[in-house]
Design a protein around this motif. Structure first.
Motif, PDB file in Angstrom:
ATOM      1  N   SER A   1      36.863  -6.385 -16.587  1.00  0.00           N
ATOM      2  CA  SER A   1      36.325  -7.758 -16.700  1.00  0.00           C
ATOM      3  C   SER A   1      36.164  -8.149 -18.162  1.00  0.00           C
ATOM      4  O   SER A   1      36.547  -9.255 -18.580  1.00  0.00           O
ATOM      5  N   TRP A   2      35.593  -7.238 -18.934  1.00  0.00           N
ATOM      6  CA  TRP A   2      35.303  -7.495 -20.337  1.00  0.00           C
ATOM      7  C   TRP A   2      36.585  -7.730 -21.144  1.00  0.00           C
ATOM      8  O   TRP A   2      36.696  -8.689 -21.918  1.00  0.00           O
TER       9      TRP A   2
ATOM     10  N   ASN B   1      39.565  -8.541 -20.033  1.00  0.00           N
ATOM     11  CA  ASN B   1      40.256  -9.737 -19.567  1.00  0.00           C
ATOM     12  C   ASN B   1      39.629 -11.009 -20.147  1.00  0.00           C
ATOM     13  O   ASN B   1      40.312 -12.001 -20.390  1.00  0.00           O
ATOM     14  N   LEU B   2      38.318 -10.938 -20.416  1.00  0.00           N
ATOM     15  CA  LEU B   2      37.603 -12.086 -20.951  1.00  0.00           C
ATOM     16  C   LEU B   2      37.882 -12.301 -22.436  1.00  0.00           C
ATOM     17  O   LEU B   2      38.017 -13.435 -22.896  1.00  0.00           O
TER      18      LEU B   2
ATOM     19  N   TYR C   1      35.101  -5.809  -5.370  1.00  0.00           N
ATOM     20  CA  TYR C   1      35.152  -5.897  -6.828  1.00  0.00           C
ATOM     21  C   TYR C   1      36.471  -5.307  -7.335  1.00  0.00           C
ATOM     22  O   TYR C   1      37.119  -5.849  -8.242  1.00  0.00           O
TER      23      TYR C   1
ATOM     24  N   LYS D   1      39.324  -7.677  -6.845  1.00  0.00           N
ATOM     25  CA  LYS D   1      39.262  -8.750  -7.836  1.00  0.00           C
ATOM     26  C   LYS D   1      39.815  -8.297  -9.189  1.00  0.00           C
ATOM     27  O   LYS D   1      40.558  -9.035  -9.859  1.00  0.00           O
ATOM     28  N   MET D   2      39.449  -7.070  -9.605  1.00  0.00           N
ATOM     29  CA  MET D   2      39.899  -6.563 -10.903  1.00  0.00           C
ATOM     30  C   MET D   2      41.378  -6.195 -10.897  1.00  0.00           C
ATOM     31  O   MET D   2      42.071  -6.344 -11.907  1.00  0.00           O
TER      32      MET D   2
ATOM     33  N   LYS E   1      43.656  -8.853 -11.981  1.00  0.00           N
ATOM     34  CA  LYS E   1      43.679  -9.173 -13.409  1.00  0.00           C
ATOM     35  C   LYS E   1      44.651  -8.289 -14.185  1.00  0.00           C
ATOM     36  O   LYS E   1      44.879  -8.492 -15.380  1.00  0.00           O
TER      37      LYS E   1
END
Length: 354
Positions: free
Chosen positions: A88-89, A91-92, A119, A122-123, A126
């Protein structure tokens, strides 16, 4: 090509097998020209909860701040479950392609439809690509997450070094079966001893060579001590690749009785490269490369394994040789240098098109 590695498992001097696949992959990519600008890893296992907490906190902090270190062209992440927040981090805060290498238990050990499972789905979306160890496991992941429309790449756990694992039939002095595995729950060592016992009890004098270490080693050693045919058992503990090759080369039969859905089962392919006939439980990765009755045999229980082995031993010499040669041919596409070269070329293509 510059790569950043994130992995919560990597070998240490104390835990040589912990994350050995990750290290092998890194070395193989480096041999093909890859440069790892950062290797953020956890080396070895931790015995206490406090040590694990401290280790993972340090790991996450290093990984979080490393997002601003941008010399890399690609982020290569091993083991999905424990790296979910980092995906998540990254990708952000950066636009470099993320490759997620699944190991097996990061899917199989997660309860379906749990919050972690959702979760993970979802990841995975990405990622620029998902690396899996086998076609079998690719199908498992696609069935689990049917909505994920991203490329999959099959990389068979580093492949096998055919300069080490090759047939040496002159070393087969007597009828022998082998078992190479972690001595852990679910790996089937009790079933191996039962198969070995049944064969000898029923008149098939056969030797057993065993290699491996693990959490159930104490129980395993006690079982060998009390075994009726312990004088025919050669337990060698942890072995190097060269020592494992010698075990395969000295054996005609390799028993793979795992009760776990292995994502690949590389030891079976190593044995095949040494022209062993593999008898594998009909579960997981081995079902993708063992064709029962053709290049090996699949079984569902100890009695069936014993029956399959006796059936094989009763075959004419020419028929046995055909099965052994087919096993050897099955292992050829898993040659380490080739699969590593293909993976590196795949990564370069991925970066050039991102």
């Amino acid at each position: 090509m510059k790569i950043k590695l994130l992995s919560n498992m990597y070998p240490s001097q104390k835990d040589l097998l912990f994350g050995i696949f990750v290290k092998k992959t890194v070395l193989a990519l480096e041999e093909n020209g890859a440069e790892f600008t950062q290797k953020i890893v956890i080396k070895g296992k931790r015995s206490s909860s406090f040590q694990k907490l401290l280790t993972y906190t340090t790991y996450y902090l290093k990984a979080v701040f490393s997002v601003f270190h941008r010399e890399h062209e690609l982020v290569y992440i091993h083991f999905l479950t424990h790296n979910l927040p980092l995906i998540s981090w990254y990708n952000l805060f950066q636009k470099k392609p993320i490759v997620i290498n699944l190991h097996g238990s990061d899917i199989s050990a997660v309860k379906q439809n749990s919050w972690i499972d959702k979760y993970q789905a979802k990841m995975l979306k990405k990622a620029a690509e998902v690396v899996v160890p086998s076609q079998y496991f690719k199908a498992i992941v696609q069935e689990r997450y049917p909505d994920i429309n991203i490329p999959f790449y099959v990389y068979p756990s580093g492949g096998i070094d055919t300069t080490i694992f090759y047939p040496e039939l002159s070393k087969r002095k007597s009828l022998s079966i082998s078992f190479v595995s972690r001595i852990d729950k679910g790996k089937g060592w009790r079933d191996f001893l039962s198969i070995f016992s049944e064969l000898n009890t029923n008149g098939t004098k056969i030797h057993a060579t065993i290699a491996g270490d693990g959490a159930e080693k104490e129980s395993f050693l006690e079982a060998i001590k009390n075994h009726s045919y312990n004088h025919l058992i050669d337990y060698r503990g942890f072995q190097s690749k060269e020592q494992l090759a010698e075990i395969y080369q000295s054996s005609e039969l390799f028993i793979f009785p795992t009760q776990l859905p292995e994502s690949l089962g590389l030891v079976g392919i190593e044995a095949m490269a040494c022209q062993n006939v593999v008898f594998a439980r009909n579960i997981g990765g081995p079902t993708g490369y063992v064709e029962s009755g053709e290049n090996g045999f699949l079984f569902n229980s100890v009695p069936e394994a014993v029956q399959q082995i006796k059936k094989y031993l009763a075959l004419p010499k020419e028929s046995k040789e055909i099965i052994q040669h087919k096993a050897f041919a099955t292992a050829k596409p898993y040659e380490a240098q080739q699969v590593a070269s293909n993976l590196y070329a795949n990564f370069k293509t991925l970066c050039s098109t991102s």
